[in-house]
Design an enzyme around this catalytic site. Structure first.
Site, PDB file in Angstrom:
ATOM      1  N   HIS A 152       1.612   5.151  -2.302  1.00 33.10           N
ATOM      2  CA  HIS A 152       1.177   6.115  -3.324  1.00 33.10           C
ATOM      3  C   HIS A 152       2.426   6.743  -3.933  1.00 33.10           C
ATOM      4  CE1 HIS A 152      -3.081   6.134  -1.936  1.00 33.10           C
ATOM      5  NE2 HIS A 152      -2.518   5.835  -0.774  1.00 33.10           N
ATOM      6  N   HIS A 162     -10.433   0.014   0.443  1.00 34.01           N
ATOM      7  CA  HIS A 162     -10.427   1.160   1.347  1.00 34.01           C
ATOM      8  C   HIS A 162     -11.874   1.247   1.832  1.00 34.01           C
ATOM      9  CE1 HIS A 162      -9.557   5.627   2.181  1.00 34.01           C
ATOM     10  NE2 HIS A 162     -10.858   5.518   2.318  1.00 34.01           N
ATOM     11  N   ASP A 182       0.942   2.796   3.824  1.00 33.16           N
ATOM     12  CA  ASP A 182       0.084   3.846   3.251  1.00 33.16           C
ATOM     13  C   ASP A 182       0.916   5.112   3.024  1.00 33.16           C
ATOM     14  OD1 ASP A 182      -2.024   5.244   2.228  1.00 33.16           O
ATOM     15  OD2 ASP A 182      -3.209   5.291   4.064  1.00 33.16           O
ATOM     16  N   HIS A 186       0.828  -1.217   0.000  1.00 31.01           N
ATOM     17  CA  HIS A 186       0.000   0.000   0.000  1.00 31.01           C
ATOM     18  C   HIS A 186       0.858   1.262   0.000  1.00 31.01           C
ATOM     19  CE1 HIS A 186      -3.983   1.893   1.453  1.00 31.01           C
ATOM     20  NE2 HIS A 186      -3.208   2.836   0.935  1.00 31.01           N
ATOM     21  N   PHE A 218      -4.912  14.797   3.601  1.00 31.73           N
ATOM     22  CA  PHE A 218      -4.724  13.537   4.317  1.00 31.73           C
ATOM     23  C   PHE A 218      -3.486  12.817   3.780  1.00 31.73           C
ATOM     24  CE2 PHE A 218      -9.487  13.744   4.637  1.00 31.73           C
ATOM     25  CZ  PHE A 218      -9.588  13.632   6.011  1.00 31.73           C
ATOM     26  N   GLY A 219      -2.650  12.306   4.669  1.00 29.79           N
ATOM     27  CA  GLY A 219      -1.559  11.434   4.209  1.00 29.79           C
ATOM     28  C   GLY A 219      -0.224  11.793   4.826  1.00 29.79           C
ATOM     29  N   ASN A 248      -5.916   9.482   6.573  1.00 30.25           N
ATOM     30  CA  ASN A 248      -7.221   8.854   6.492  1.00 30.25           C
ATOM     31  C   ASN A 248      -7.063   7.346   6.258  1.00 30.25           C
ATOM     32  OD1 ASN A 248      -9.978   8.573   6.365  1.00 30.25           O
ATOM     33  ND2 ASN A 248     -10.063   8.957   4.161  1.00 30.25           N
ATOM     34  N   ARG A 298       2.212   8.512  -6.959  1.00 33.97           N
ATOM     35  CA  ARG A 298       1.739   9.784  -7.532  1.00 33.97           C
ATOM     36  C   ARG A 298       2.003  10.026  -9.006  1.00 33.97           C
ATOM     37  NH1 ARG A 298      -1.562  10.258  -3.283  1.00 33.97           N
ATOM     38  NH2 ARG A 298      -0.607  11.088  -1.411  1.00 33.97           N
TER      39      ARG A 298
HETATM   40  O1  DOR Z   1      -4.242   9.531   4.240  1.00 38.13           O
HETATM   41  C1  DOR Z   1      -4.510   9.088   3.144  1.00 38.13           C
HETATM   42  N1  DOR Z   1      -3.870   9.543   2.044  1.00 38.13           N
HETATM   43  N2  DOR Z   1      -5.450   8.157   3.030  1.00 38.13           N
HETATM   44  C2  DOR Z   1      -5.903   7.755   1.838  1.00 38.13           C
HETATM   45  O2  DOR Z   1      -6.776   6.930   1.811  1.00 38.13           O
HETATM   46  C3  DOR Z   1      -5.384   8.353   0.587  1.00 38.13           C
HETATM   47  C4  DOR Z   1      -4.032   8.875   0.801  1.00 38.13           C
HETATM   48  C5  DOR Z   1      -3.547   9.762  -0.314  1.00 38.13           C
HETATM   49  O3  DOR Z   1      -3.649   9.373  -1.472  1.00 38.13           O
HETATM   50  O4  DOR Z   1      -3.004  10.828  -0.040  1.00 38.13           O
END
Ligand code: DOR
Length: 421
Positions: free
Chosen positions: A60, A177, A302, A58, A320-321, A275, A62
């Site tokens: 990201h 999710h 994440d 998991h 979020f993130g 999140n 980008r």
């Molecule tokens: O905190 C988060 N960031 N939760 C997510 O589900 C998406 C992620 C994001 O892509 O930044």
């Protein structure tokens, strides 16, 4: 050929003190009487453990779409620095991988720029909208780790059921999710004491576990391989525990921040905003129990990088993130292995073995003939987490300044060194 001496290697029987060599992209165990002159290089691994490269299902990265937050190059290097040799990337991209054409854009970038194995997820719904139509799952199936709409929950049960049926026919997992948007009401941190005291809008636990509950019923009906992302609530843990007892085909992950922090640790900073949010102390306790009794199968990060501006707007207004690839092993080692809550072998299950099993990736131990995807770690080296040393473009972490133990010394993919401290 490279020789590695005096380390503890992770074999199918646990850790053993043995020397090994890398020949091409494979590992070979070396007998005592082989001469060093044979080798191009000799690495002294005294006090180090050599483990299968970690797998994070998991992250990201980008690209395409948001390269200013992270690229496949910077993300994969951050992963290598964290000891990872395989990651699975989430599809909240622009364009989102919903068809073979859009997926191909990402696959080309991976081919060109990744220094570790990067396996993308395709979306469940068209453009990862969480509603409406399914993506072209059939066309993408051969090239993806599974299907996910991460960043959003699939809102309609009927649509999720259709997706599960299709994924099952294609022999691919649904990676969910779980978030029911009807419970959100603009919330952005856990609905608990901190939110009340500081007049923030809370996200209730139901927003997660109600959808977990719905999906587990659908998994029972469809038999799909179902994996739940970033589990954060005690109710979800209990639902998953019971589902496993019933033989439902479910696995799940949580992340180090949910195991180490709770809403009592919140500060008015974007570094603490993700999140799902950091939940209550009781939730954290249930997650730890879930990890220790096997209800929670794996640790994922994440890793969700954003720009400085996007994360510098306080708890309410930042995106979020948080990032996690460069700190996850150290944090798990410090809070779980060093505190004797789990063994290093158990941590290897959570970070390397279980994710490979669930996502049908070839299992790796340090043994004769294995693919040379491995990581050399020192467990005792102390250092302080410093975001300014991150190679990820994202710097947001609630762990900045924290003292931790354990260091990744080198990471190898297919026999090549991709990170060296
Ligand atoms: O905190 C988060 N960031 N939760 C997510 O589900 C998406 C992620 C994001 O892509 O930044």
């Amino acid at each position: 050929m490279k020789l590695f001496k005096h380390g503890f290697i992770f074999t199918p029987h646990g850790f053993e003190k043995k020397d090994f060599a890398v020949e091409g992209n494979c590992i070979r165990i070396v007998t005592d009487n082989e001469s060093e002159t044979f080798y191009d290089s000799v690495t002294d691994c005294s006090n180090c453990y050599i483990v299968p490269g970690f797998v994070d299902v998991h992250v990201h990265f980008r690209e395409p779409g948001f390269f200013y937050k992270e690229t496949i190059e910077t993300g994969s290097y951050a992963a290598a620095k964290g000891g990872y040799t395989t990651v699975c990337t989430m599809p909240n991209l622009k364009p989102a991988p919903s068809s073979l054409d859009t997926l191909n854009e990402q696959l080309k970038l991976i081919e060109k720029n990744a220094c570790i194995h990067v396996l993308p997820f395709g979306t469940i719904t068209q453009d990862q909208s969480g509603h409406g139509e399914l993506s072209d799952m059939e066309a993408m199936a051969d090239y993806v780790a599974g299907f996910s709409d991460d960043g959003k929950g699939v809102q309609e049960g009927d649509l999720m059921k259709k997706a599960m049926r299709k994924a099952k026919a294609l022999n691919k997992p649904i990676v969910a999710h779980c978030e029911d948007e009807s419970y959100l009401h603009g919330g952005y941190i856990h609905e608990g004491e901190y939110a009340k005291k500081h007049q923030h809008i809370g996200i209730c636990s139901e927003s997660e576990w109600k959808q977990v509950e719905r999906d587990l019923q659908l998994v029972k009906e469809t038999g799909v391989a179902y994996h739940i992302c970033h589990v954060s609530t005690k109710e979800s843990v209990e639902l998953i525990r019971q589902a496993k007892k019933e033989g439902i085909n479910v696995t799940c992950e949580t992340a180090p921040h949910y195991l180490i922090l709770c809403d009592e640790d919140l500060q008015e900073s974007g570094d603490f905003k993700m999140n799902p949010p950091l939940r209550s102390k009781e939730d954290r306790k249930a997650l730890i129990e879930g990890v220790l009794d096997g209800t929670i199968d794996m640790i994922a990060t994440d890793h969700a990088p954003h720009s400085f501006e996007e994360k510098n707007k306080g708890l309410k207004d930042s995106l979020f993130g948080i990032v996690g690839l460069e700190t996850s092993f150290q944090l798990m080692n410090t809070y779980f292995v060093q505190k004797k809550l789990m063994s290093l072998e158990q941590l290897m299950k959570l970070m390397a073995i279980n994710p490979r099993s669930r996502f049908h990736l070839p299992q790796i131990y340090i043994e004769d003939g294995a693919i040379a995807d491995f990581t050399i770690i020192n467990l005792d080296e102390e250092h302080t987490i410093d975001r300014n040393t991150f190679v990820s473009k994202g710097k947001a972490t609630p762990f900045d300044g924290m003292k931790v133990y354990g260091e990744v010394k080198q990471t190898f993919v297919d026999g090549q060194c991709v990170y060296k401290k």
